[in-house]
Write a protein that holds these residues in place. Structure first.
Motif, mmCIF file in Angstrom:
data_model
loop_
_atom_site.group_PDB
_atom_site.id
_atom_site.type_symbol
_atom_site.label_atom_id
_atom_site.label_comp_id
_atom_site.label_asym_id
_atom_site.label_seq_id
_atom_site.Cartn_x
_atom_site.Cartn_y
_atom_site.Cartn_z
ATOM 1 N N ARG A 109 0.658 3.963 -3.213
ATOM 2 C CA ARG A 109 0.970 5.634 -3.000
ATOM 3 C C ARG A 109 2.504 6.095 -3.408
ATOM 4 O O ARG A 109 1.348 7.726 -3.776
ATOM 5 C CB ARG A 109 0.783 5.354 -1.165
ATOM 6 N N GLU A 155 1.080 -1.314 0.370
ATOM 7 C CA GLU A 155 -0.218 -0.446 0.259
ATOM 8 C C GLU A 155 1.121 1.501 0.366
ATOM 9 O O GLU A 155 0.294 2.287 -0.617
ATOM 10 C CB GLU A 155 -0.839 -0.402 1.513
ATOM 11 N N GLU A 156 2.620 1.349 0.655
ATOM 12 C CA GLU A 156 2.825 2.473 1.057
ATOM 13 C C GLU A 156 3.800 2.601 -0.589
ATOM 14 O O GLU A 156 3.647 3.448 -1.179
ATOM 15 C CB GLU A 156 3.864 2.261 1.571
ATOM 16 N N ARG A 196 1.952 6.620 -6.594
ATOM 17 C CA ARG A 196 1.223 8.004 -7.279
ATOM 18 C C ARG A 196 2.014 9.483 -7.252
ATOM 19 O O ARG A 196 1.670 9.820 -7.966
ATOM 20 C CB ARG A 196 0.086 7.699 -6.473
ATOM 21 N N ASN A 197 2.646 9.493 -5.747
ATOM 22 C CA ASN A 197 2.956 10.685 -5.996
ATOM 23 C C ASN A 197 4.027 11.111 -6.404
ATOM 24 O O ASN A 197 4.439 11.933 -7.524
ATOM 25 C CB ASN A 197 3.605 10.849 -4.329
#
Length: 307
Positions: free
Chosen positions: A298, A294-295, A301-302
């Motif tokens: 994330r 999940e990290e 996406r960044n």
């Protein structure tokens, strides 16, 4: 003409010690042999019959240690009767696997004729499984004529001993960055015994391999065997930066590589899959795998918005 190996005599079978335990079931050839026709072995013969590391040997060493705990840390007889009246003997191949490790992970006790009569776990085996939790190991065998507790054996219900959602103390983060970690040597040894090579590249050069925490190091409690995986040093650094991650898909472990590495040699590892049947018994815990992935998503996406 082959020479018949020495067997336990009828008198020896009749006087086998009784252990008040029930051995968990195993599909296929059980590493705690069932039956009256029991061959005798010497330590020298174990070198000829040693097994290789596999799920069966993992099951054997865990159950052997659990019996040792359950019987008050007494030597485990080579042959014995159990609470359900079955006759059991220790698999010679599995004994050979543990005795041929460097250093050996079992101590062999011999009778007057030089045959193995009992075994004790050596410190290395005890210390490695200490990370899994001694209380859980004690539940691997049943101390009565009942059946093994299915709930206690359920892999996914096993507590990790730490909260993956908890914040990591800043002092521990600093320790992590400079690799001053409590129990680091023991953690690496335990995880390396599970994987034996880099999970992603297959590299077997010991000096190039490191034990990676899936959930960032946060003290000795995070040195849990199911919070670790063996990676080559360069891959470990990318993994810690969430440029490489992993997730479970239908029981298989699948690796993902950041798009930022698409023009590098690491891209070849993207979507590499380790089949469920090839994973070690103490495979990475789904909770910490999911948190790392999940990290990774994330941060991906960044990274996309930054470019």
């Amino acid at each position: 003409m082959a020479v018949r190996k020495p067997r336990l005599t009828p008198t020896e079978r009749d006087t086998l010690p009784l252990l008040n335990v029930v051995i968990p079931p195993w599909e296929g050839s059980h590493p705690f042999n069932v039956g009256q026709d029991i061959e005798k072995y010497t330590p020298q013969e174990l070198r000829k019959v040693a097994s290789t590391k596999q799920r069966r040997t993992d099951f054997f060493e865990k159950t052997l240690l659990a019996i040792w705990y359950a019987t008050g840390e007494q030597a485990v007889p080579y042959a014995f009767k159990t609470a359900d009246q079955s006759v059991r003997s220790l698999d010679a191949g599995c004994l050979g696997f543990l005795s041929n490790r460097e250093p050996p992970e079992i101590i062999l006790l011999l009778d007057e004729e030089g045959f193995i009569r009992a075994v004790e776990p050596a410190f290395g085996l005890i210390d490695r499984y200490r990370m899994l939790g001694g209380d859980r190991l004690r539940l691997t065998v049943t101390l009565s004529t009942g059946q093994p507790d299915a709930q206690s054996l359920a892999e996914e219900d096993e507590p990790l001993g730490f909260d993956p959602a908890a914040q990591v103390d800043d002092r521990l983060k600093k320790e992590s960055l400079i690799t001053i970690r409590e129990g680091a040597r023991e953690f690496r040894k335990a995880v390396l015994l599970q994987w034996e090579s880099c999970a992603l590249s297959g590299c077997t050069v010991r000096d190039a391999l490191e034990a990676a925490h899936l959930h960032r190091y946060g003290g000795v409690n995070t040195n849990h065997l199911r919070n670790g995986i063996i990676l080559r040093a360069d891959i470990h650094r990318l993994f810690d930066r969430h440029l490489i991650s992993l997730h479970y898909h239908n029981g298989d472990l699948v690796f993902s590589v950041s798009r930022g590495l698409s023009n590098s040699e690491y891209q070849d590892f993207d979507q590499k899959r380790i089949m469920e049947r090839d994973l070690p018994e103490r495979r990475p815990h789904p909770v910490v795998v999911q948190k790392h992935y999940e990290e990774f998503c994330r941060m991906e996406r960044n990274r996309s918005t930054e470019h």
